[in-house]
Design an enzyme around this catalytic site. Sequence first.
Site, PDB file in Angstrom:
ATOM      1  CB  SER A 192       6.503  11.419   4.949  1.00  0.00           C
ATOM      2  OG  SER A 192       6.876  10.166   4.387  1.00  0.00           O
TER       3      SER A 192
ATOM      4  N   GLY B 151      20.547   3.001   2.311  1.00  0.00           N
ATOM      5  CA  GLY B 151      20.162   4.060   3.244  1.00  0.00           C
ATOM      6  C   GLY B 151      20.802   5.389   2.872  1.00  0.00           C
TER       7      GLY B 151
ATOM      8  CG  ASP C 194       7.539   0.872   1.773  1.00  0.00           C
ATOM      9  OD1 ASP C 194       8.181  -0.077   1.265  1.00  0.00           O
ATOM     10  OD2 ASP C 194       6.900   0.764   2.839  1.00  0.00           O
TER      11      ASP C 194
ATOM     12  CB  ALA D 236      -0.929  -0.009   1.211  1.00  0.00           C
TER      13      ALA D 236
HETATM   14  P1  ATP Z   1      13.128   1.024   5.218  1.00  0.00           P
HETATM   15  O1  ATP Z   1      13.959   1.168   6.439  1.00  0.00           O
HETATM   16  O2  ATP Z   1      12.162   2.143   5.006  1.00  0.00           O
HETATM   17  O3  ATP Z   1      12.512  -0.344   5.042  1.00  0.00           O
HETATM   18  P2  ATP Z   1      15.074   0.238   3.227  1.00  0.00           P
HETATM   19  O4  ATP Z   1      16.067  -0.399   4.123  1.00  0.00           O
HETATM   20  O5  ATP Z   1      14.255  -0.627   2.338  1.00  0.00           O
HETATM   21  O6  ATP Z   1      14.139   1.241   4.021  1.00  0.00           O
HETATM   22  P3  ATP Z   1      16.982   2.270   2.545  1.00  0.00           P
HETATM   23  O7  ATP Z   1      18.180   1.722   1.872  1.00  0.00           O
HETATM   24  O8  ATP Z   1      17.070   2.649   3.974  1.00  0.00           O
HETATM   25  O9  ATP Z   1      15.780   1.268   2.250  1.00  0.00           O
HETATM   26  O10 ATP Z   1      16.481   3.576   1.766  1.00  0.00           O
HETATM   27  C1  ATP Z   1      16.073   3.572   0.406  1.00  0.00           C
HETATM   28  C2  ATP Z   1      16.634   4.785  -0.280  1.00  0.00           C
HETATM   29  O11 ATP Z   1      16.142   5.961   0.389  1.00  0.00           O
HETATM   30  C3  ATP Z   1      18.152   4.890  -0.239  1.00  0.00           C
HETATM   31  O12 ATP Z   1      18.724   4.190  -1.334  1.00  0.00           O
HETATM   32  C4  ATP Z   1      18.364   6.394  -0.317  1.00  0.00           C
HETATM   33  O13 ATP Z   1      18.306   6.829  -1.677  1.00  0.00           O
HETATM   34  C5  ATP Z   1      17.163   6.956   0.440  1.00  0.00           C
HETATM   35  N1  ATP Z   1      17.523   7.196   1.855  1.00  0.00           N
HETATM   36  C6  ATP Z   1      17.285   6.409   2.929  1.00  0.00           C
HETATM   37  N2  ATP Z   1      17.792   6.935   4.060  1.00  0.00           N
HETATM   38  C7  ATP Z   1      18.375   8.103   3.702  1.00  0.00           C
HETATM   39  C8  ATP Z   1      19.074   9.137   4.398  1.00  0.00           C
HETATM   40  N3  ATP Z   1      19.302   9.056   5.722  1.00  0.00           N
HETATM   41  N4  ATP Z   1      19.519  10.191   3.685  1.00  0.00           N
HETATM   42  C9  ATP Z   1      19.301  10.298   2.355  1.00  0.00           C
HETATM   43  N5  ATP Z   1      18.662   9.366   1.634  1.00  0.00           N
HETATM   44  C10 ATP Z   1      18.201   8.277   2.288  1.00  0.00           C
END
Ligand code: ATP
Length: 305
Positions: free
Chosen positions: A293, A224, A254, A43
Amino acid sequence: MAGRIGVVGSNMIDLVTYIDRMPGPGETVEAPSFEIGFGGKGANQAIAAARLGSDVTMVTRVGDDMFGPQVLENLRSNGVDTAHSRAVPGQPSGVAPIFVEPSGENAILIVKGANATLSPADVDEAAEALASCDLILMQLEVPLETVYHTVALAAARGIRTVLNPAPADPTLDVSRLRGLGYFTPNESELAVLTGLPTGTEAEIEAAARSLMAKGIDAIVVTLGGRGARLVTADGVHAIAPVTVEAVDTTGAGDAFIGSFAHFHAGGMDAPAALAQAARYAALSITRRGTQKSYATPAEFAAFCA
Ligand code: ATP
């Protein structure tokens, strides 16, 4: 240009309790506050893409409880087509009881409820609508058989697919994803799924290539605050992070996947779509909440200006 996206995935109700401390066994503790919100990776990603202007249809199942109609209404009011989403008699809706400590540390339970009943037959029922999509998006909060079936259906019809393998499931059989377009693990999911280390750039590339050897076209590893890496037969493309003051990182993953689907389905090539997704996810972490957001096109344009 906006594309048409099909999401075969989950929905959840987030039940967020802000606590001073976790109760011990047999103990009852008063907690300061509670919030209820709409979530679930399917979603969330559907709503991010729809908010940006994609034409999104979602194949999902809710419970026949008080939450079911609200989940469907939330999807509709965010512009997601729910013609292939419905309640399952006798099933509860998917819920995620979340406990947040004052430090921000959280503990999360996931009860899949009706999400666990989304079957290959349900996907077949929606096959015509899915066949008209430019891209089909999936995650792992629904049965794996349903994911394998959707990948095969899309591959047979030449439709691009994106699978976000979250939450990590070590029983996922990658050899049954042949023909998948994009596989998008974060670095810890990549490690769990391959059993390989992902501590260095070279290790990330090697782990990604071990998945491609099983028939997946491209791997997007999200890192991240360090951005992301697109690994294809041509090489590794680094997606730079966008530096922002983080307020709330929940739902950033997401936002990234849903907006990538939007930009790619709309005609951008993968590196450009991922660069836009990194901006969209960064904007989402400057704001509180998950779905709320996710920015509108006007807000996103202002952020990028
Ligand atoms: P979630 O914790 O929401 O499940 P995830 O582990 O699937 O996330 P992340 O790698 O944390 O995914 O984040 C996805 C994308 O979001 C990253 O590749 C980056 O482009 C962006 N992003 C996440 N955290 C940050 C941050 N602190 N600063 C800038 N960009 C970020």
